[in-house]
Design an enzyme around this catalytic site. Structure first.
Site, PDB file in Angstrom:
ATOM      1  N   LYS A  79      40.424 105.844 165.753  1.00 33.27           N
ATOM      2  CA  LYS A  79      41.428 105.381 165.493  1.00 33.27           C
ATOM      3  C   LYS A  79      41.828 104.226 166.360  1.00 33.27           C
ATOM      4  O   LYS A  79      41.730 104.490 167.535  1.00 33.27           O
ATOM      5  CB  LYS A  79      42.407 106.380 165.694  1.00 33.27           C
ATOM      6  CG  LYS A  79      43.593 106.401 165.454  1.00 33.27           C
ATOM      7  CD  LYS A  79      44.058 107.969 165.602  1.00 33.27           C
ATOM      8  CE  LYS A  79      45.676 107.882 165.172  1.00 33.27           C
ATOM      9  NZ  LYS A  79      46.535 109.523 165.157  1.00 33.27           N
ATOM     10  N   SER A 154      48.856 110.631 160.978  1.00 31.72           N
ATOM     11  CA  SER A 154      48.755 109.563 161.100  1.00 31.72           C
ATOM     12  C   SER A 154      46.880 109.431 161.499  1.00 31.72           C
ATOM     13  O   SER A 154      47.224 108.025 161.521  1.00 31.72           O
ATOM     14  CB  SER A 154      49.719 109.181 162.398  1.00 31.72           C
ATOM     15  OG  SER A 154      48.835 109.271 163.510  1.00 31.72           O
ATOM     16  N   SER A 178      48.469 115.136 163.635  1.00 32.14           N
ATOM     17  CA  SER A 178      48.295 113.835 163.399  1.00 32.14           C
ATOM     18  C   SER A 178      45.986 114.135 163.183  1.00 32.14           C
ATOM     19  O   SER A 178      45.643 112.778 161.936  1.00 32.14           O
ATOM     20  CB  SER A 178      47.666 112.898 163.576  1.00 32.14           C
ATOM     21  OG  SER A 178      49.448 112.570 163.364  1.00 32.14           O
TER      22      SER A 178
HETATM   23  N1  GLN Z   1      53.293 113.586 161.633  1.00 30.00           N
HETATM   24  C1  GLN Z   1      53.795 113.733 162.823  1.00 30.00           C
HETATM   25  C2  GLN Z   1      54.893 112.400 163.539  1.00 30.00           C
HETATM   26  O1  GLN Z   1      54.868 111.781 162.994  1.00 30.00           O
HETATM   27  C3  GLN Z   1      53.017 113.686 164.448  1.00 30.00           C
HETATM   28  C4  GLN Z   1      52.351 113.002 164.395  1.00 30.00           C
HETATM   29  C5  GLN Z   1      50.871 112.730 165.055  1.00 30.00           C
HETATM   30  O2  GLN Z   1      50.369 114.120 165.496  1.00 30.00           O
HETATM   31  N2  GLN Z   1      50.560 111.366 166.265  1.00 30.00           N
HETATM   32  O3  GLN Z   1      55.412 112.406 164.963  1.00 30.00           O
END
Ligand code: GLN
Length: 486
Positions: A79, A154, A178
């Protein structure tokens, strides 16, 4: 992908060890696959083909000299939030579009040390803020199961890359879901370790008290192998914890007889799709068939507050963490002015996308003198209640099982106009980060060809039990073996 078939880590390891295939061949096959399908999937921001082949060559030398680890020579995707020395690390943001880290994240040092191969850097929501990978400043990643749908986020690029056979495994990061939510959307296995299990050194910070790095793999056995490689105390991350790391493959016995598994009812939220509820109930019944003792009536009453707590704490920490992007130290820098303040303002105006700006504003507001007690402090108190509640429940149960996401993958564009709907994608995963627990998402069914994931949650630093339950499930089901046709 080798001769049209995607190998797991353990299958590839066997072939490498017995010299039936070389790492260079494996890596070239993955690069060919990327070239062939990434125009459709768009999982990757930077392909590092030359470096990958160089690393593969070195891995082959290691293997020839008898120096082989289960990840040696196995091609992976990383990532783009994890710092890679000399290789662009963008966080899918204009702010870091040309940022080349002068150092490696600890996880990369560990992987490099055992001869792992990096194919490239995976697309993501900008600064890991999002649930669909539509917040990438560059392009949207597509779900390999249905290209008109999102891969989740994400870490959508990391999940899609494994689901599409572009990499044998990948790394993502999980602040509120995420890793697990995109794993669910792409029908792969995704693991978020206990907070403190894996070093965050070199993981570009979103919300430091919640962030954790973890693997995307094709099955639980592979997740255990990657976890073995990346876990452990690191003097460069003061929040990493100095306790021994067991060999996670040892717990994969397939035997969960007598294990006490709780099903917290608050996780079957209003608005959850019926196909998801049905698939998870059927999956839990499978665990029961395996001899686990299921309690369907576990209650974690503060669960409904977790999302609100998260959207105070995560933006607050983000607003502090992102203050470093001022156009002076590194990253994008607005140059068209002699005024320092204007330069800083314009750097942020043009460097950050709308979701990142929304989070910074939420965070600075919650932390401001007038509102700190009412919002931030209150959220911290509720965070403690949520954590205590889990502690109590884990006195009675070895693991908890829930759906990973309330829905199957949604259409690209479906939720971009409504941030609250987007935030709701993580209702089932966020409480786990609030409490710092380990949890996995594994494939648990399909509805009209769209993947459904099941989450298994464990006690702090008891990754082994989580893996054991998930692995036992995969011994009697085939969902994880199904591959998207592209
Ligand atoms: N979807 C959540 C957010 O937007 C979690 C994102 C993540 O785990 N990095 O913050």
């Amino acid at each position: 992908m080798l001769n049209g078939r995607q190998l797991t880590i353990s299958e590839a390891y066997k072939l490498l060890k017995t010299k039936q295939v070389s790492s260079v061949e494996l890596t070239q096959a993955a690069l060919d696959r990327i070239e062939k399908i990434d125009l459709q999937v768009k999982a990757i921001v930077t392909v590092t083909g030359e470096l990958a082949l160089e690393q593969a060559k070195k891995a082959d030398e290691m293997i020839a000299s008898g120096n082989i680890n289960p990840l040696t020579g196995i091609p992976a995707m990383i990532k783009d939030v994890i710092c890679t020395k000399g290789i662009k690390t963008t966080c899918s943001s204009k702010m870091l579009e040309n940022f080349i880290p002068p150092y490696n994240a600890t996880v990369m040092e560990k992987l490099n040390g055992i001869g792992a191969v990096m194919l490239g850097k995976a697309n993501m929501d900008e600064f890991a803020m999002g649930s669909s990978t539509e917040n990438s400043a560059f392009f949207t990643t597509h779900n390999p199961w249905d290209l008109s749908r999102v891969p989740g986020g994400s870490s959508g690029g990391s999940a899609a890359a494994v689901a599409a056979g572009e990499a044998i495994y990948s790394l993502g990061s999980d602040t509120g879901g995420s890793i697990r939510q995109p794993a669910s959307f792409c029908s792969v296995t995704g693991f978020k370790p206990t907070y403190g299990r894996v070093s965050r050194y070199g993981l570009i910070a979103f919300a430091s008290s919640l962030d954790q790095i973890g693997p995307f793999t094709q099955d639980v056995n592979d997740a255990a192998l990657v976890l073995n490689a990346i876990s452990g105390y690191d003097t460069r991350d003061s929040t990493s914890v100095d306790i021994p790391v067991p060999d996670y493959t040892k717990c994969l016995t397939g035997n969960i007889k007598g294990m006490r598994i709780g099903v917290p009812k608050e996780y079957f939220v209003e608005g959850m799709q019926k196909v998801v509820v049905d698939a998870i109930k059927a999956s839990i019944a499978k665990l029961e068939e395996l001899g686990a003792i299921i309690d369907w009536n576990v209650t974690l009453p503060h669960t409904p507050y977790a999302l609100a707590v998260y959207y105070i704490i995560a933006p607050s920490e983000a607003s502090a963490n992102l203050a470093r992007y001022d156009g002076v130290k590194y990253g994008y820098s607005y140059q068209d002015t002699d005024n320092m303040w204007e330069a800083m303002e314009k750097t942020r105006e043009f460097g950050f996308g709308p979701e990142v700006k929304r989070r910074i504003m939420l965070g600075t507001y919650a932390l401001s003198a007038g509102y700190y007690d009412a919002y931030y402090l209150k959220a911290q108190k509720v965070r403690t209640l949520i954590r205590n509640e889990f502690d109590e429940v884990f006195e009675k149960y070895d693991a908890l099982v829930t759906p990973t996401s309330p829905t199957v993958p949604f259409k690209i564009g479906e939720k971009t106009q409504d941030p609250i709907q987007m935030y709701l994608s993580d209702v089932c995963t966020i409480p786990v980060n609030i409490a710092g627990l380990p949890a996995i998402s594994i494939p648990a069914g399909f509805a009209e060809g769209l993947p459904i994931g099941m989450q298994v949650i464990g006690r702090p630093f008891d990754e082994a039990t989580v893996l054991k339950v998930a692995h036992a499930y995969q011994q009697v089901t085939d969902w994880h073996k199904k591959r998207a046709e592209l």
